[in-house]
Write an enzyme that holds these catalytic residues in place. Sequence first.
Site, PDB file in Angstrom:
ATOM      1  N   ASP A   1     -16.518 -19.852  11.134  1.00 61.99           N
ATOM      2  CA  ASP A   1     -17.446 -19.463  10.074  1.00 61.99           C
ATOM      3  C   ASP A   1     -18.094 -20.649   9.370  1.00 61.99           C
ATOM      4  O   ASP A   1     -19.019 -21.237   9.900  1.00 61.99           O
ATOM      5  CB  ASP A   1     -16.707 -18.547   9.085  1.00 61.99           C
ATOM      6  CG  ASP A   1     -17.647 -17.834   8.128  1.00 61.99           C
ATOM      7  OD1 ASP A   1     -18.871 -17.925   8.306  1.00 61.99           O
ATOM      8  OD2 ASP A   1     -17.157 -17.173   7.191  1.00 61.99           O
TER       9      ASP A   1
ATOM     10  N   GLU B   1     -16.953  -8.612   2.752  1.00 63.57           N
ATOM     11  CA  GLU B   1     -16.275  -9.874   2.488  1.00 63.57           C
ATOM     12  C   GLU B   1     -15.829  -9.976   1.033  1.00 63.57           C
ATOM     13  O   GLU B   1     -14.729 -10.416   0.752  1.00 63.57           O
ATOM     14  CB  GLU B   1     -17.230 -11.026   2.827  1.00 63.57           C
ATOM     15  CG  GLU B   1     -16.652 -12.411   2.583  1.00 63.57           C
ATOM     16  CD  GLU B   1     -17.552 -13.529   3.095  1.00 63.57           C
ATOM     17  OE1 GLU B   1     -18.722 -13.259   3.405  1.00 63.57           O
ATOM     18  OE2 GLU B   1     -17.070 -14.670   3.183  1.00 63.57           O
TER      19      GLU B   1
ATOM     20  N   TYR C   1     -28.981 -18.061  11.466  1.00 65.01           N
ATOM     21  CA  TYR C   1     -30.007 -17.524  10.556  1.00 65.01           C
ATOM     22  C   TYR C   1     -30.910 -18.568   9.936  1.00 65.01           C
ATOM     23  O   TYR C   1     -31.821 -18.237   9.191  1.00 65.01           O
ATOM     24  CB  TYR C   1     -29.389 -16.635   9.473  1.00 65.01           C
ATOM     25  CG  TYR C   1     -28.323 -17.255   8.583  1.00 65.01           C
ATOM     26  CD1 TYR C   1     -28.655 -18.139   7.570  1.00 65.01           C
ATOM     27  CD2 TYR C   1     -26.985 -16.905   8.741  1.00 65.01           C
ATOM     28  CE1 TYR C   1     -27.681 -18.678   6.746  1.00 65.01           C
ATOM     29  CE2 TYR C   1     -26.005 -17.436   7.917  1.00 65.01           C
ATOM     30  CZ  TYR C   1     -26.357 -18.333   6.921  1.00 65.01           C
ATOM     31  OH  TYR C   1     -25.391 -18.862   6.114  1.00 65.01           O
TER      32      TYR C   1
ATOM     33  N   HIS D   1     -15.521 -10.446   8.665  1.00 64.20           N
ATOM     34  CA  HIS D   1     -14.915 -10.357   7.324  1.00 64.20           C
ATOM     35  C   HIS D   1     -14.646  -8.911   6.948  1.00 64.20           C
ATOM     36  O   HIS D   1     -15.391  -8.307   6.180  1.00 64.20           O
ATOM     37  CB  HIS D   1     -15.815 -10.933   6.217  1.00 64.20           C
ATOM     38  CG  HIS D   1     -16.305 -12.306   6.477  1.00 64.20           C
ATOM     39  ND1 HIS D   1     -15.463 -13.346   6.782  1.00 64.20           N
ATOM     40  CD2 HIS D   1     -17.564 -12.825   6.464  1.00 64.20           C
ATOM     41  CE1 HIS D   1     -16.200 -14.434   6.931  1.00 64.20           C
ATOM     42  NE2 HIS D   1     -17.456 -14.149   6.759  1.00 64.20           N
TER      43      HIS D   1
ATOM     44  N   ARG E   1     -26.439  -5.989   2.803  1.00 61.61           N
ATOM     45  CA  ARG E   1     -27.185  -6.553   1.672  1.00 61.61           C
ATOM     46  C   ARG E   1     -28.574  -6.999   2.093  1.00 61.61           C
ATOM     47  O   ARG E   1     -29.517  -6.950   1.318  1.00 61.61           O
ATOM     48  CB  ARG E   1     -26.461  -7.803   1.122  1.00 61.61           C
ATOM     49  CG  ARG E   1     -25.233  -7.542   0.321  1.00 61.61           C
ATOM     50  CD  ARG E   1     -24.601  -8.877  -0.098  1.00 61.61           C
ATOM     51  NE  ARG E   1     -23.807  -9.480   0.953  1.00 61.61           N
ATOM     52  CZ  ARG E   1     -23.828 -10.757   1.294  1.00 61.61           C
ATOM     53  NH1 ARG E   1     -24.646 -11.598   0.700  1.00 61.61           N
ATOM     54  NH2 ARG E   1     -23.050 -11.205   2.250  1.00 61.61           N
TER      55      ARG E   1
END
Length: 348
Positions: free
Chosen positions: A321, A236, A121, A270, A211
């Site tokens: 991660d 998460e 990202y 997650h 989100r």
Amino acid sequence: MTTLWAGQALTGAGWAENVRVTLDASGRIAAVEPGMPRAADHVVDILLPAPANAHSHAFQRAMAGLTERRGPNPRDTFWTWRELMFRFLDRLTPDHVEAIAALVQMEMLEAGYATNVEFHYLHHRPGGRPYDDPAEMAGRIAAAAARTGIGLTLLPVHYQFGGCDRRPLGPGQVRFGTDRDGFARLHAASAAVLKALPDDCRIGVAPHSLRAVAPEAIADLVALAPDGPVHMHLAEQVAEVEEVRAALGARPVAWVLDHVGPDRRFTFIHCTQMEPAETEALARSGAVAGLCPMTESSLGDGIFDGVRWLDAGGRIAVGSDSNIRIALAEELRTLEYSQRLRDRSRAA
Ligand SMILES: [Zn+2]
């Protein structure tokens, strides 16, 4: 042709003995034959198929340790960690990203992973202006993979909003942001850079989370990679679950089950915050739970309900991660031990 011989090997048909594995000139497995004499280019006792590292943000490797000292906050949490992560990434150039990714991929290979599934990202310049080539940073991840030889599944991430209320991105998030048309261009450019890699390197798609993405856009995003995997951060943190519930009227897992129709193509990263009924229903959908036990421990996320998930026939994958540490056996041990600690049990 290269041959390996193992006293015991885990094959597609289960454990087998005295196994010879033959690799063709491209490095692909050409034959797996049990009951063969002990003679090969490489002889080992035990041979396991190398798994994919199912979830990575490579650049975070270079901030490992920076957040392990107690700061001025009365209580360090995921959210204080994220503040430092945002400040850190603001300094990274494409050269940095390529160098860090190459280091991370080398460490993944050393740890026994065969493939880096990069949930990517960090797209734009500091301040949020795109690079001239929208896939500049994706190209750097691919260049690292070309150098290290690891398999790559690239997951360009769509990240549009600063929260479920669709607030604008904060200063730490502007390097991630795309609108839907911008993301479609970025995705196409990213697919093009992968053409320089071996043809088993793949592209998928990653709506960042409920989100950061308009929920009604998820179906269009999935359609951008019709044959590729779809990954999304799901549940998460407790505060995240509450934010999603306030905005969408349902907890994240319940919402996804009702509106996305998850199946075997999906990996949800997650799944730490799930009610028992959510765990069982999501497991039965065929979607993979993408677990990152060391990062989830490091960030204080919570404990995945793994015993219930596996009892319901659920599938799991493991990823590193935040890359605070890259160690496959420790990742699996942390997962197992978290179950034992919660349940006061053994061999969970
Ligand atoms: Zn992640």
